[in-house]
Design a protein around this motif. Structure first.
Motif, PDB file in Angstrom:
ATOM      1  N   GLY A 210      31.164 -10.490  -2.800  1.00 60.55           N
ATOM      2  CA  GLY A 210      30.711 -10.972  -1.504  1.00 60.55           C
ATOM      3  C   GLY A 210      29.207 -10.920  -1.339  1.00 60.55           C
ATOM      4  O   GLY A 210      28.573 -11.924  -0.982  1.00 60.55           O
ATOM      5  N   ALA A 211      28.606  -9.733  -1.608  1.00 57.19           N
ATOM      6  CA  ALA A 211      27.186  -9.522  -1.345  1.00 57.19           C
ATOM      7  C   ALA A 211      26.300 -10.313  -2.301  1.00 57.19           C
ATOM      8  O   ALA A 211      25.266 -10.860  -1.895  1.00 57.19           O
ATOM      9  N   VAL A 212      26.695 -10.382  -3.560  1.00 57.61           N
ATOM     10  CA  VAL A 212      25.891 -11.072  -4.559  1.00 57.61           C
ATOM     11  C   VAL A 212      26.423 -12.487  -4.804  1.00 57.61           C
ATOM     12  O   VAL A 212      25.678 -13.468  -4.768  1.00 57.61           O
ATOM     13  N   GLY A 213      27.745 -12.573  -5.045  1.00 55.71           N
ATOM     14  CA  GLY A 213      28.331 -13.845  -5.433  1.00 55.71           C
ATOM     15  C   GLY A 213      28.412 -14.850  -4.298  1.00 55.71           C
ATOM     16  O   GLY A 213      27.766 -15.903  -4.350  1.00 55.71           O
ATOM     17  N   TYR A 214      29.164 -14.510  -3.248  1.00 53.51           N
ATOM     18  CA  TYR A 214      29.387 -15.518  -2.225  1.00 53.51           C
ATOM     19  C   TYR A 214      28.173 -15.745  -1.343  1.00 53.51           C
ATOM     20  O   TYR A 214      27.837 -16.891  -1.011  1.00 53.51           O
ATOM     21  N   ALA A 215      27.486 -14.662  -0.963  1.00 51.44           N
ATOM     22  CA  ALA A 215      26.267 -14.833  -0.167  1.00 51.44           C
ATOM     23  C   ALA A 215      25.200 -15.566  -0.974  1.00 51.44           C
ATOM     24  O   ALA A 215      24.500 -16.444  -0.455  1.00 51.44           O
ATOM     25  N   GLY A 216      25.082 -15.223  -2.262  1.00 51.39           N
ATOM     26  CA  GLY A 216      24.099 -15.890  -3.109  1.00 51.39           C
ATOM     27  C   GLY A 216      24.413 -17.353  -3.319  1.00 51.39           C
ATOM     28  O   GLY A 216      23.517 -18.211  -3.289  1.00 51.39           O
ATOM     29  N   GLN A 217      25.683 -17.671  -3.530  1.00 46.17           N
ATOM     30  CA  GLN A 217      26.078 -19.069  -3.704  1.00 46.17           C
ATOM     31  C   GLN A 217      25.814 -19.872  -2.436  1.00 46.17           C
ATOM     32  O   GLN A 217      25.296 -20.994  -2.489  1.00 46.17           O
TER      33      GLN A 217
END
Length: 295
Positions: free
Chosen positions: A76-83
């Motif tokens: 969530g913090a890196v993957g989805y927010a970053g995407q």
């Protein structure tokens, strides 16, 4: 895999694709109301997090623990927010067609990563459907795929991050369950984005219509879309789910033509038909096989 279970996975991923496909429409309306990317994402993930918390409490679902919890939080913090940040930033620095084209390179990336690191052997029918989907996507986007270098960089980053997100979800979601996994992913993304306010202040929508559009992104294109995708990964392989998800740009293009008065060319119609045909082929294909690697 039983046919009923596989069919359920196909339906869930297609629901997710439609919900995600609506996001550019809602996003266009929200941007017209003055919101910036940070403000849009803060509202999106904050509202979605509250909804997921309420559902978790109502269902009394257990929260993941240990390494699974940490992995989902990173998703969530890196993957989805970053995407999400990369994708919406690409929309600012390039046109929407180019941003969509670069993002939907992710089925190819997922397929290659699955073959290299997960030992997944894809059948010829799946490879053919993936190639057809990519060709259809090129036709759907058309000659409008023009943009600047920064937009290209953000678009490629969104595709790569989302590919890793899909692969991580295929391993972690079955261990946590779709609802707990989606809840952790959304909450972690919201916390990461609120942390970003230490460095920049967001701009909020300036009209009621802008707020409604942003809330629609949170509820339809986040809660429904994420939950359906993660649940679908419980029944399908990452490559199959990513290929079915190529329905998303078809939804976006058709609704843009209808609601935003953006005209479609004959090539774009042909591309949409090709993508739908690819989705049908992949939904009927036998499951992918796993290759046992030597130690």
């Amino acid at each position: 895999m039983p046919l009923a279970r596989r069919t359920t996975g196909v339906v869930l991923v297609l629901i997710s694709a439609v919900a995600f496909g609506l996001m550019p429409i809602f996003g266009t309306w929200a941007y017209r109301a003055g919101v910036d990317t940070q403000g849009l994402l803060l509202i999106r993930f904050s509202v979605a997090a509250l909804v997921m918390l309420a559902i978790m409490r109502w269902r009394r679902a257990p929260w993941p623990r240990g390494a699974v919890l940490g992995g989902l939080a990173a998703m969530g913090a890196v993957g989805y927010a970053g995407q999400a940040f990369s994708y919406f930033s690409a929309l600012h620095h390039a046109n929407a067609a180019l941003a969509a084209l670069l993002l939907y390179l992710y089925p190819v990336v997922v397929t290659l990563l699955s073959a290299l690191f997960l030992g997944e052997r894809l059948r010829r029918r799946v490879w053919g459907a993936l190639a057809l989907a990519c060709l259809g996507l090129l036709l759907t986007i058309g000659a409008a795929a023009q943009g600047r270098a920064l937009g290209v960089m953000f678009g490629l980053a969104a595709a790569l991050i989302y590919s890793c997100y899909i692969l991580a979800g295929s391993r972690l979601v079955p261990r946590a369950g779709a609802l707990p996994a989606a809840s952790v992913v959304v909450i972690a993304a919201a916390l990461a984005l609120w942390g970003s306010t230490a460095f920049a202040q967001p701009q909020w929508p300036g009209t009621p219509g802008g707020w409604l559009a942003t809330l629609a992104i949170a509820l339809v294109s986040t809660v429904v879309a994420i939950f359906a995708l993660l649940a679908g990964l419980d029944h399908l392989s990452p490559a199959e789910a990513s290929t079915l998800s190529t329905l998303e740009p078809v939804v976006s293009v058709l609704l843009a033509a209808w609601l935003l008065a953006e005209p479609l060319t004959g090539w774009q119609w042909l591309g949409g038909i090709a993508i739908l045909a690819a989705a049908l082929v992949i939904s009927l294909a036998p499951p992918a096989r796993q290759v046992t690697r030597d130690p």
